[in-house]
Design an enzyme around this catalytic site. Structure first.
Site, short mmCIF file in Angstrom:
data_model
loop_
_atom_site.label_atom_id
_atom_site.label_comp_id
_atom_site.label_asym_id
_atom_site.label_seq_id
_atom_site.Cartn_x
_atom_site.Cartn_y
_atom_site.Cartn_z
N GLU A 47 -6.48 12.02 -12.73
CA GLU A 47 -6.91 11.34 -13.96
C GLU A 47 -8.16 10.54 -13.63
O GLU A 47 -8.17 9.75 -12.68
CB GLU A 47 -5.78 10.43 -14.44
CG GLU A 47 -6.01 9.81 -15.79
CD GLU A 47 -4.85 8.90 -16.18
OE1 GLU A 47 -5.14 7.82 -16.69
OE2 GLU A 47 -3.67 9.26 -15.97
N ASP A 58 -6.19 -1.88 -19.92
CA ASP A 58 -6.28 -1.90 -18.47
C ASP A 58 -5.95 -3.27 -17.88
O ASP A 58 -6.38 -4.29 -18.40
CB ASP A 58 -7.69 -1.50 -18.00
CG ASP A 58 -8.03 -0.07 -18.36
OD1 ASP A 58 -7.09 0.72 -18.56
OD2 ASP A 58 -9.23 0.26 -18.44
#
EC number: 4.2.1.20
Length: 258
Positions: A47, A58
């Site tokens: 990824e 995040d």
């Protein structure tokens, strides 16, 4: 290429180990070298994050990696160019993790054309609601690139069924409420949540967010079809502790053979 390549990563009961790397963190040569290493180490899918200035999903480790990439002047075009180059050397499926804004700023048609050229097999867009996925879903379908859905602990069953019934590749099951990052342990209800997701989709289910130890990997792999390890992989790559990444991959393979 594309959807079939992702499917193959889960065939015959295979368990997937999916490491996350931030595109351009440490430079584009480093991105290519890290992808080569992860491929050789036995990762199932890699990824690749597209850095963005407002990464709402995040945690701090991935935010810092994205900031380092942006501060060094890395561009989306540069990341695509690096992927085009390394794609000639590796067969591992590529899945891009990108917020919607970089896709639209680049031009969605052009973004997907670059994905095709770089051999990208799937895309995850964490801030794209299911109700708005037609912004890019038809273009991705035509390109045979999987739009990988995210489901969360708070997603009702009906929504999980709806989201996954029209999706391809695998289901990314977010295992914690909140942002990505390393955690010590998981609550018991995570097990029943993952089993619930598994029982309501035809796709492989991959657990992600907060997975950082061999014990986490072994725990999740008993319930679902794979794991994404992001923040921990970034830390280990940054600190040149690559043997520990190999140990995480091995934990996945051992569970597969058990």
């Amino acid at each position: 290429m594309g959807v079939e390549k992702i499917k193959a990563a889960f065939e015959n009961g295979k368990k997937a180990f999916i490491p996350y790397v931030m595109g351009g963190d440490g430079g584009l040569e480093k991105l290519k070298e890290r992808i080569r290493f992860l491929d050789e180490a036995g990762a199932s899918i890699v990824e690749i994050g597209i850095p963005f200035s407002d990464p709402v999903a995040d945690g701090p480790t991935i935010q810092r990696a994205g900031k380092r990439a942006l501060d060094s002047g890395v561009t989306v075009k540069g990341i695509f160019q690096a992927l085009i180059e390394v794609r000639k050397e590796v067969q591992i499926p590529f899945v891009l993790m990108t917020y919607l804004n970089p896709v639209l700023a680049f031009g969605k048609e052009q973004f997907i054309e670059n994905c095709i050229e770089a051999g990208v097999d799937g895309i995850i867009v964490p801030d794209l609601p299911y109700e708005e996925q037609d912004i890019i879903a038809p273009l991705l379908r035509t390109a045979n690139i999987a739009l990988i859905p995210l489901v969360t602990v708070t997603s009702p069953i009906e929504r999980i069924e709806k989201i996954t019934s029209e999706s391809e590749g695998f289901v990314y099951a977010v295992t914690v409420a909140g942002v990505t990052g390393v955690r010590q342990n998981f609550k018991e209800e995570i097990h029943s949540y993952l089993e619930k997701v598994k029982s309501h989709t035809h796709l492989p289910v991959v657990a992600g967010f907060g997975i950082s130890t061999k014990e986490h990997v072994e725990e999740m792999i008993t319930i679902c079809d794979g794991v994404v390890v992001g923040s921990k992989v970034i830390e280990l790559l940054e600190n040149e502790k690559r043997e520990e990444i190999c140990e995480l991959i091995q934990a996945t393979k051992q569970k597969e053979e058990a």
